[in-house]
Scaffold this active site. Structure first.
Site: not given
Length: 530
Positions: A300, A311, A325
């Site tokens: 999470s 990224d 998650k």
């Protein structure tokens, strides 16, 4: 009190990693639309059934429990992370995520029905009032605490209270002729989410975050400021076994590493509405090297941080594929003191990938997915990680990343192939040594209390005799871990546990991390570049 771990590591971790990861962004829920609670035949049907049972059914029935079961069954048909919080559990859950409570600030055991102080928490009311490790608290405001009828819940209720209220303690202390009367003024006690912060090398700092609570970023800020003062220009952020928590806290930490206006994540709800979150300010480690440690229990909010950095081509992600998650929960009160945390959106990393693993086969299969990773070999071999080419994404600098279930690290570090040793390590982190070490310290408190952390670290505190005593101690619980083969590991954790009781969690982590595979990999990467 920490529970002892089972020796069946894969099953334990598969279950344990589900605990805490349902916590997404606990944002205040508000909806001005009155239609949300307007008359609805489905709701009227349930209300009528409950009324029939209340007033017409032949036997007395606790309809509150029926409602609880009904709510849980409804949520089970949605997704694995929409959860119900019963009224009786709400305060404890809320307190845990709030990050603090009002109390006197001690770690303690019940030994022979007596409250024995492990240690007063640093800067707590207890420490300021003069409570010491090894003290026995016998009375609080005249209430005897050595009664067998005093449960941990009632004891906690007695020691907690209103802020700035006083509790008068009567304390037995070794070598004192009479009971000590010590008044303690209750205050706000933080529940730590930053376990450790120390220097690995002259310029490389280390911070371990165990969850994302309301106070996590404030703790993190304080930790990195201290490390910067010590010369840290690079950082290791340890998010292993961090099951998540508040989205906002994760965003603030990611912001420390990303330039202003860089996308951190975006969320999308059922209507297709997208909300983007960007870095906002100058971060302390914005142009510095950062390593993020993750494993199969990092979930999470932890994945938000790791995914945002990966990224944006910032830092190096080290470890094993994270949990997977990518659902966002919002807490909604049900009007009777209970609440639900309902999934209201999915979150996506900056490249647009969802890292939510599939849950089409039901909750049972979902939470046993760790077992599948264990069996297919991906915990020990990166090539065994299954990826979906249709979920391939490219970062601005051309790095290939994948969606569909967790963050795949840039540098893979396998689990220990010696599963018995790894199982034993998991058990030792679970607190099985705590009471044994407390009793060791009780043998000579005066000696141990005089030691500085530096003196403690330099001395061979844990002898072969103490290790053997611990092995004998375990036998009374019928543990079969072949502990005699791993005396080096026992010695390390015995010393770490003693350090924790004397000096706190920072000292514990520093000792157990000395031979840690992921940290060793980071140091190896550092040496290659220098």
């Amino acid at each position: 009190m920490k529970k002892y771990a089972s020796k069946y590591l894969p099953l334990i971790i598969g279950t344990a990693c589900a605990v805490g990861i349902f916590l997404g962004s606990s944002l205040d829920f508000s909806d001005s639309s009155e239609s949300l609670f307007n008359s609805n035949p489905k709701k009227e049907k349930l209300n009528r059934l409950i009324d029939y049972i209340d007033y017409e059914y032949v036997d007395e029935v606790n309809t509150d429990s029926i409602v609880d079961v009904t709510v849980n069954n409804i949520l089970k048909n949605l997704d694995p992370h929409s959860t119900y919080i019963p009224k009786q559990n709400y305060e404890e859950v809320a307190e845990n995520m709030k990050g603090d409570f009002v109390g006197i600030g001690i770690s303690f055991y019940k030994i022979n029905d007596t409250i024995a102080v492990i240690r007063p928490l640093p800067n707590s009311p207890s420490e300021k009032a003069g409570i010491k490790a090894g003290d026995r608290i016998l009375y609080a405001d005249g209430i005897p605490l050595f009664s067998q009828n005093i449960t941990n819940d009632s004891l906690t209720h007695i020691l907690k209270g209103e802020i700035n209220s006083k509790v008068n303690l009567k304390v037995w202390r070794k070598n004192e002729d009479e009971l000590l009367e010590i008044p303690v003024k209750r205050s706000i006690i933080p529940i730590k989410s930053v376990d450790a912060a120390y220097m690995l090398t002259a310029n490389l700092g280390y911070v371990k975050v165990n969850r994302f609570a309301e106070t996590t970023f404030a703790e993190f800020e304080k930790a990195i400021e201290n490390l910067i003062d010590k010369g840290a220009s690079e950082l290791v952020l340890d998010l292993r076994d961090n099951g998540g928590g508040y989205l906002d806290e994760a965003v603030k930490i990611a912001d420390e590493f990303l330039e202003k206006e860089k996308l951190i994540l975006f969320t999308k709800n059922k209507n297709g509405n997208i909300e983007k979150t960007f870095a906002t300010k100058k971060g302390r480690f914005e142009n510095s090297k950062v390593y993020v440690l993750i494993n199969e229990n990092s979930a999470s909010a932890s994945e938000i941080v790791a995914g945002a950095l990966q990224d944006n081509d910032v830092g190096i992600i080290v470890g094993r594929r994270s949990y997977g998650k990518g659902l966002v929960q919002r807490e909604m009160e049900l009007g009777d003191g209970s609440a639900v945390r309902l999934t209201v959106a999915r979150y996506y990393t900056p490249t647009g990938r969802s890292i939510q693993k599939p849950y089409d086969n039901g909750n049972k299969a979902y939470f046993k997915e760790y077992q599948h990773r264990y069996e297919n070999g991906e915990l020990t071999n990166k090539d065994s990680i299954s990826v979906n080419d249709s979920l391939k994404y490219t970062t601005p600098k051309g790095k290939i990343v994948y969606g569909g279930g967790g963050i795949i690290p840039d540098i893979f570090v396998p689990k220990d192939v010696n599963y018995k040793r790894e199982s034993l390590t998991y058990m030792l982190r679970g607190g099985v040594m705590d009471r044994f070490i407390f009793n060791q310290l009780e043998k000579d408190r005066e000696f141990y209390n005089k030691l500085s952390l530096e003196e403690f670290s330099e001395q061979e505190i844990i002898s072969e005799e103490i290790v053997q005593e611990f092995i004998e101690y375990l036998r009374q619980f019928n543990y079969d871990y072949q502990t005699g083969k791993y005396k080096d590991l026992l010695q390390q954790y015995l010393k770490a546990t003693m350090a924790e009781q004397l000096f706190g969690s920072n000292a514990f982590e520093k000792i157990v991390n000395q031979n840690d595979a992921m940290i060793q990999k980071v140091l190896q990467l550092e040496n290659q570049e220098n």
